[in-house]
Design a protein around this motif. Structure first.
Motif, PDB file in Angstrom:
ATOM      1  N   GLN A   1      -1.020  44.408 -67.782  1.00 49.92           N
ATOM      2  CA  GLN A   1      -0.517  44.757 -66.461  1.00 49.92           C
ATOM      3  C   GLN A   1      -0.849  46.205 -66.090  1.00 49.92           C
ATOM      4  O   GLN A   1      -1.071  47.056 -66.958  1.00 49.92           O
TER       5      GLN A   1
ATOM      6  N   ASP B   1      -0.693  45.507 -60.549  1.00 44.87           N
ATOM      7  CA  ASP B   1      -1.870  44.621 -60.650  1.00 44.87           C
ATOM      8  C   ASP B   1      -2.717  44.649 -59.377  1.00 44.87           C
ATOM      9  O   ASP B   1      -3.216  43.617 -58.905  1.00 44.87           O
TER      10      ASP B   1
ATOM     11  N   GLY C   1      -8.528  41.340 -63.765  1.00 49.28           N
ATOM     12  CA  GLY C   1      -7.912  41.328 -62.443  1.00 49.28           C
ATOM     13  C   GLY C   1      -8.882  41.179 -61.297  1.00 49.28           C
ATOM     14  O   GLY C   1      -8.462  40.866 -60.179  1.00 49.28           O
TER      15      GLY C   1
END
Length: 564
Positions: A270, A252, A89
């Motif tokens: 996630q 996220d 991420g």
């Protein structure tokens, strides 16, 4: 200061140090961590077994930083497997060298060697995570990343009294790498996991596991922030807390319009932040998680539990179990995901691309190829647009940066080679038509806007697929069941406040559309975050070209980049 969790601090002290360092810094700082990859005996489900860990911890240490910080993580590999770590991420602007997927942005760290991941945390705050990105080693090599906002920037929701990281995982009684290898040799899916876990523990519903239960103590009247991460390899999961509702405020590492729910749905890769109020009759309440699966395939459907316990309540009080959605409750799944909307405030706008420069349509297929040495004479594979991705022997980013010839081609098709009724009757007649295998990627112009439709198909079976794009967030502008119809479905897109995230679920027998601006040059992996499907070839990469400015080109590689 370098933090060595295995020989200087206990795991708790390590986390506390990082947390306090984050809160005491008044401006951007350099945060340093030492990750020692090592094998340790860990006891779960009635017996102990050696697993690959970071600093001897399972799950691994939490990385605490503040928005604007620079981070140095020195990874030393003492295990028998080659290793790489992905910072899931984090956008890694111009700096794919720190992204971590083996043979995409780096060659893995070989046994006995080290590599320092050096990156900045820019324009992001919230909950992310890190994990091994090679083989199936992320089964035990994973941990949280907590990014606090800049000093003086409050949360856009009520300040919690305390926060707690909740990592959902899977556990195999056998060596997970041996399980994967056996499945590949047989041409069959590997054995499913033996348990799910919450913060590394399955809970008291499993035999011999009474002492392996995570307990979170709360005080009556206080509000708590739970940072929830799905680190499972292959399972989408429901999670609920008996007697308590949850208010979703972030996914996220992007703030959401808050909404209250009795359960959440979270796919592998996630993260979800929720607020929980300790406003029930003081007691002990189970937090429980189990698999969501609405396709006819075998999965580990066992329920893992932790305990939310009010202060002062003795451990002898029997906890209450929550009412989780049915394992195949696709109505809840679709409804839950439709509630996710970006906050889209003045401070945190949703900058959705309204004009599209490049339209992509990728079909997700499962099938079988010939394998004379396998049990049934066939081996399962997966493909995008009928291409099953083959991992190279050198890092794609190195090949791109140094203009190496013959490593990959940039002819990945924008559309499937032959349109068909993607979600109609099962297409078993086509299963043995071999997908093309190759290291084929898409070249994307710098700063162009991309719309990508991911379409599930009934090649072998329909199934949900969580897709993760490295190097970017994207906006989920549309989703639906059945075949994507550009004439009808595009007019229904949400272009005002769609959810922005880095991992999105493609529904079973349906489609999802994402949009993003390609403003991060480099080579960026995109793959299904079900490790089973990734191994079968359900992956590809984007080569985003350099921009015209000196600050719009890929940075030079670090001197300690691991060799192949």
């Amino acid at each position: 200061m370098s933090i060595r969790g295995k020989d200087v601090f206990s795991g708790i002290t390590l986390l506390l140090f990082g947390f306090l360092a984050c809160f005491t810094s008044s401006e951007a700082a350099i945060k340093k961590y030492q990750f020692d990859i090592q094998v340790k005996n860990v006891s779960r489900l009635c017996h102990a077994k050696p697993i690959v860990t970071v600093n001897g911890m399972y799950p691994g240490p939490t990385v605490y930083v503040r928005e604007g910080d620079s981070v140095l993580v020195n990874v030393t590999n003492h295990a028998q497997y080659n290793m790489s770590i992905h910072w899931h991420g984090l956008k890694q602007y111009r700096n794919g060298w720190a992204d971590g997927p083996a043979y995409i942005t780096q060659c893995p760290i070989q046994t006995g060697n080290s590599y320092t991941y050096n990156f900045n945390v820019t324009g992001q705050r919230g909950t992310l995570w890190w994990h091994a990105h090679i083989l199936w080693l992320r089964a035990t090599v994973y941990g949280a990343i907590v990014i606090m906002p800049k000093q003086g920037t409050p949360f856009p929701f009520p300040q919690p009294y305390r926060e707690q990281t909740i990592l959902l995982g899977e556990w195999w009684n056998s060596d997970v790498e041996a399980v994967e290898k056996q499945g590949n040799q047989l041409g069959l899916p590997p054995n499913m996991s033996d348990a799910h876990t919450i913060n590394g523990k399955p809970g008291p519903l499993f035999p011999c596991s009474e002492k392996h239960t995570f307990v979170m103590e709360v005080e009556l009247g206080k509000t708590y922030l739970l940072r929830i991460i799905n680190a499972a390899l292959n399972d989408e999961l429901f999670l609920a807390i008996a007697g308590h509702s949850m208010t979703v405020v972030e996914v996220d590492a992007v703030y959401t319009k808050p909404f209250t729910t009795e359960s959440i749905l979270i796919a592998p890769g996630q993260t979800t932040n929720v607020l929980v109020q300790a406003n029930r009759v003081p007691g002990r309440y189970f937090m429980a998680t189990r698999t969501f699966i609405d396709a006819p395939i075998p999965v580990d459907n066992k329920t893992a539990t932790a305990i939310l316990q009010y202060k002062g309540i003795p451990n002898t009080v029997m906890p209450a179990l929550p009412q989780l959605p049915a394992p195949n409750d696709s109505v809840f799944a679709l409804s839950y995901n439709q509630k996710l909307r970006s906050l889209n405030s003045l401070q945190f706008p949703a900058n959705v691309p309204l004009k599209v420069d490049r339209n992509l349509f990728y079909t997700i297929g499962l099938g079988m190829n010939s394998c004379p040495t396998c049990v049934n004479g066939t081996r399962l594979l997966a493909s995008l647009n009928n291409i099953s991705f083959v991992m190279p022997q050198v890092g794609l980013l190195q090949a791109h940066y140094f203009d190496m010839k013959g490593v990959f081609t940039t002819d990945f098709p924008d559309q499937p080679p032959s349109p068909f009724n993607y979600t109609g009757a099962p297409l078993t007649a086509n299963l043995r038509t071999s997908a093309s295998r190759g290291t084929r990627v898409s070249k994307i112009a710098f700063n162009s806007t991309v719309e990508l439709v991911l379409q599930d198909t009934n090649l072998l079976t329909v199934e949900s697929h969580p897709f993760h794009l490295h190097g970017y967030n994207f906006f989920v502008v549309g989703t639906g069941i059945g075949n994507f119809d550009p004439a009808k479905d595009r007019i229904k897109y949400n272009l005002v406040d769609p959810m922005e995230r880095n991992t999105v679920g493609v529904p079973t027998g349906g489609w999802t559309t994402i949009r993003f601006r390609a403003d991060n040059p480099g080579v960026w992996f995109m793959h299904c975050h079900l490790e089973l499907h990734t191994g079968w070839g359900l992956k590809t990469a984007f080569v985003v070209e350099d921009g015209p400015g000196s600050d719009q080109t890929v940075l030079p590689p670090p001197s300690d980049l691991p060799p192949c």
